[in-house]
Design an enzyme around this catalytic site. Structure first.
Site, PDB file in Angstrom:
ATOM      1  N   ASP A  56       9.182  -6.660   1.094  1.00 41.68           N
ATOM      2  CA  ASP A  56       8.444  -5.610   1.786  1.00 41.68           C
ATOM      3  C   ASP A  56       8.904  -4.263   1.205  1.00 41.68           C
ATOM      4  OD1 ASP A  56       6.777  -4.186   3.460  1.00 41.68           O
ATOM      5  OD2 ASP A  56       7.383  -5.207   5.296  1.00 41.68           O
TER       6      ASP A  56
HETATM    7  C1  BGC Z   1       4.760  -3.077   5.869  1.00 37.16           C
HETATM    8  C2  BGC Z   1       3.949  -4.209   5.261  1.00 37.16           C
HETATM    9  C3  BGC Z   1       2.985  -3.669   4.233  1.00 37.16           C
HETATM   10  C4  BGC Z   1       3.745  -2.858   3.207  1.00 37.16           C
HETATM   11  C5  BGC Z   1       2.868  -2.308   2.110  1.00 37.16           C
HETATM   12  C6  BGC Z   1       5.354  -2.179   4.813  1.00 37.16           C
HETATM   13  O1  BGC Z   1       5.952  -1.056   5.349  1.00 37.16           O
HETATM   14  O2  BGC Z   1       5.779  -3.623   6.677  1.00 37.16           O
HETATM   15  O3  BGC Z   1       3.272  -4.922   6.263  1.00 37.16           O
HETATM   16  O4  BGC Z   1       2.287  -4.716   3.637  1.00 37.16           O
HETATM   17  O5  BGC Z   1       4.404  -1.793   3.853  1.00 37.16           O
HETATM   18  O6  BGC Z   1       2.075  -1.285   2.547  1.00 37.16           O
END
Ligand code: BGC
Length: 765
Positions: free
Chosen positions: A310
């Site tokens: 993530d």
């Molecule tokens: C979130 C994810 C997301 C990623 C990319 C993160 O902060 O937890 O769910 O896919 O950002 O935007």
């Protein structure tokens, strides 16, 4: 003789090659690429950056758009550092498909002509209820709303439309679906989940993955399909504090029985990528957990797809969680735990340099790197990126089509949930004078929630002129509307900031109205910025409701919110309650159709709606949580007391359940059991009913859940019509995970319930 052997061997080889399955062919292409790649090129493939890193934003350029790629920075990332993946929009704006095409084709041009290996970049976005960052895309209701429809067809439709429109934006990879267990209503991302029940999440999740990826392994190469990304593996959604990215403590047997199941099903359905939980469970940061990423996911579940970190979560092992002394140690921990691609997303040079050095020094094995790169290349090849690095918007005439819009509307109309309807106050007739009031009455932002045209959803209003807010949709139904907000959100503040806005005028206008339509809830948010200190509906909105109730006019409370803000203080005073959740761009129209009786409501709650912030209990709680007091004793407010339960939802007609039957009174391990029930529409309107089948294990070696959803089906019934709904189950469907982490169905009695019907069946091993 030698010659004959040679010819035979040659014939076998030819036969072998010509009989190769597409899967073998794919593996061969992967191996041949891998053989030619340097260590640096491999590590580059494992590196993902955000678009802003290679562009200049926030100034209006000659193109008229506030972003331009920076050729030098683009070349540096792709050519010098071999970066293999890019994500996100720029500066938190939505772009048109044409603008997306311009940017992504420039990126792919560099990747496929100016790099030695000519490997296309894989571009990813969060298109979680429609293509978040594409202007003109169809915005469906959020996942939690879709779950309330209890109709997986809507999840499938959302997947099909979103995949098409993501590709119309030149993008082949979608960081969706969220398969986290939405078991804690305080959590800021519960609306991104399919609710609190693992079976419901699995059923919806599988259909959403199929909508994105297609029905079989090679459908991903279709230009209307995208790679899905199931997230956030594992146990992300239930931090003890209720706040995003704070520690969760989840015993292994709970992790397996409730949290793992939906992921397992989606992986079996073909999900090709997966994102790791950004938080900590049981003291361990998941990005550093070899047990979770490699042993459980890759070895036990046999997941062969790509595992992406993530946002910022590898460096977070150092900066946030303090389990690595520096970036290098963080990279070592995460890559050795099994992460294949790092969503860096900014300082990619550090990730790249540290990983190359770690391999050279033997601290990360090259075989680990090869495993990661194989997974990445496979997804790129499956998506057909080598043949078509970017899809073009002009090939997608169905983008933003009426047909897709209709699907988004249907999903909302099928999901909006009527929770109270005293004296059949609803539906309304057009002659009634209505006061429309409350901060959610006239806002496209609140209809859509977070991840809409911008991360927190704050820019929604700029892109949604043509859609109807609740107020606008109601005005299309009746001429007798007065609108006074009473309370409004401060849109350039924090999501929870609000103010009085003609408060006294709203209360005065209520006295002149026949009905008060009060729209309350929340403004949009997600992730950390959406953290919350008190689940109760805000004091100001509560006060507005109380003052309106005092006028004595019938108040219809419409909830528009990402999570169930508690309403115990006002609920007894209102005549009707409708939860719209976050119903998307067509939610205003859907609600107005329900209010004025064009649509008969049929949504059901996909979670327990608590009465109080300190009484948060899931529907599948333990018997001890019921506290069933002896008559007169301990009869206090903290008994099991949800405001509304999982599965609650009224209709303008009535349904009668009868004749719940099992095909046998006892069954064994190899038997299939059929449970059937008759459902009759006993009212005067056609309606839809989601028939939910629950089971209760009456006694078990660990205290059993009071009930669990095992099957569901949504049916349509005309007045007077009866349908028999049949469900098939096996012993395994009734199993639980014991404290030795084994799935078991213990012999004994099970009670099945559907509606008010109950039946007992004995399982004999
Ligand atoms: C979130 C994810 C997301 C990623 C990319 C993160 O902060 O937890 O769910 O896919 O950002 O935007």
């Amino acid at each position: 003789m030698k010659n004959a052997y040679f010819l035979l061997a040659l014939a076998i080889a030819v036969l072998y090659t010509s009989c190769q399955s597409p899967e073998n062919e794919l593996d061969n292409r992967v191996e041949s690429l891998l053989k030619q790649m340097t260590l640096e090129e491999k590590v580059g493939q494992m590196t993902q950056i955000t678009l802003d890193v290679i562009g200049n934003g926030e100034t209006v350029f000659s193109s008229g758009y506030p972003f331009e790629l920076d050729t030098a920075r683009l070349r540096k990332a792709l050519v010098d550092y071999h970066v293999g993946s890019i994500l996100n929009t720029t500066n938190n704006y939505a772009m048109t498909p044409e603008q997306w095409y311009t940017i992504i084709s420039q990126i792919q041009e560099v990747a496929t002509t100016q790099t030695r290996m000519k490997i296309p970049v894989i571009y990813g976005v969060d298109a979680i209820h429609g293509v978040t960052y594409t202007d003109g895309a169809i915005m469906f209701p959020q996942q939690l709303t879709v779950a309330a429809s209890f109709n997986p067809v809507h999840a499938y439709n959302m997947g099909v439309v979103t995949a098409y429109e993501t590709r119309a934006s030149g993008i082949p990879w979608n960081f969706s679906p969220v398969l986290d267990l939405g078991a804690d209503p305080r959590y800021s991302r519960i609306y991104e989940s399919f609710g609190e029940d693992p079976y419901l999440i699995g059923a919806m999740g599988v259909q959403l993955v199929k909508g994105y990826e297609g029905m079989n392994a090679d459908s991903l190469s279709s230009p209307v399909k995208v790679a899905s990304c199931v997230k956030h593996f594992l146990g992300y959604s239930v931090p003890v504090s209720g706040k995003d990215r704070t520690p969760a403590y989840i015993p292994d047997h709970i992790l397996r029985e409730y949290h793992l199941e939906p992921f397992k099903k989606a992986i079996e359905a073909g999900a090709s990528t997966l994102m790791v939980n950004s938080g900590l469970i049981n003291g361990v940061t998941v990005h550093a957990s070899h047990d979770i990423i490699t042993k459980l996911l890759k070895e036990e579940l046999g997941f062969e797809g790509l595992v992406v970190s993530d946002w910022n979560d590898i460096i977070n092992l150092h900066t946030r969680d303090k389990i690595a002394v520096d970036n290098r140690e963080a990279v070592k921990l995460a890559i050795n735990a099994g992460v294949d691609m790092s969503m860096v997303p900014y300082h990619y040079e550090d990730f790249f340099n540290d990983l190359v050095a770690l391999v050279k020094e033997g601290e990360v094995k090259e075989s680990r790197i090869d495993d990661a790169v194989r997974r990445i290349l496979k997804v790129k090849l499956r998506l057909g990126l080598f043949e078509t690095p970017v899809t073009k918007y002009t090939d997608y005439p169905g983008f933003g089509s009426e047909k897709s819009a209709r699907m988004a509307y249907e999903a909302a109309a099928d999901a909006i949930t009527l929770l109270k309807n005293q004296d059949s106050i609803l539906p309304l007739t057009a002659n009634l004078k209505v006061l429309v009031t409350g901060p959610n009455a006239h806002s496209m932002r609140t209809l859509n929630g977070g991840w809409s045209y911008s991360w927190q959803g704050e820019k929604t209003g700029q892109y949604t002129e043509e859609f109807n807010t609740f107020l606008e949709a109601i005005r299309l139904k009746t001429a007798h509307v007065t609108y006074i907000p009473g309370v409004s959100y401060i849109n350039d503040g924090k999501y929870f900031e609000e103010q009085e806005d003609q408060f006294a005028e709203a209360v005065a206008a209520a006295r002149r109205a026949d009905r008060v339509l009060l729209f309350v809830g929340e403004n949009s948010y997600t992730e950390k910025p959406g953290d919350l200190n008190d689940l109760t509906l805000s004091p100001l909105q509560t006060r507005l409701a109380q003052e309106l109730i005092k006028t004595g006019k019938p108040v219809i409370l419409v909830l528009n919110q990402g999570r169930p803000r508690t309403i115990a203080a006002i609920e007894p005073g209102v005549k009707a309650v409708i939860n719209t959740y976050l119903p998307g761009n067509y939610g205003g129209d859907a609600l107005a159709d329900i209010l004025y009786g064009v649509v008969n409501p049929s949504g059901k709650l996909p979670f327990n709606y608590p009465s109080y912030p300190n009484s948060i209990v899931n529907y599948y709680h333990k018997p001890s949580e019921e506290q069933n007091p002896a008559a007169g004793a301990y009869n206090y407010e903290s008994d099991y007391n949800p405001q509304y339960e999982f599965g609650d939802g009224l209709s303008y007609t009535t349904f009668h359940y009868s004749n719940l039957k099992a095909s046998a009174s006892s069954f064994g391990a190899k038997d299939e059991l059929e449970i059937s029930v008759d459902v009759t529409n006993t009212g005067t309107r056609a309606g839809k009913e989601s028939v939910l089948l629950f089971s209760s294990d009456l006694y078990a070696s660990i205290s059993p859940d009071v009930k669990r959803l095992r099957r569901f089906e949504k049916i349509s019934l005309n007045p007077g019509e009866t349908q028999t709904v049949r469900f098939r189950l096996r012993a395994g469907d009734l199993a639980f995970v014991n404290t030795s982490n084994q799935w078991v169905t213990e012999p004994g009695d099970f009670e099945f319930t559907a509606g008010d019907q109950k039946i007992k069946v004995t399982y004999k091993n």
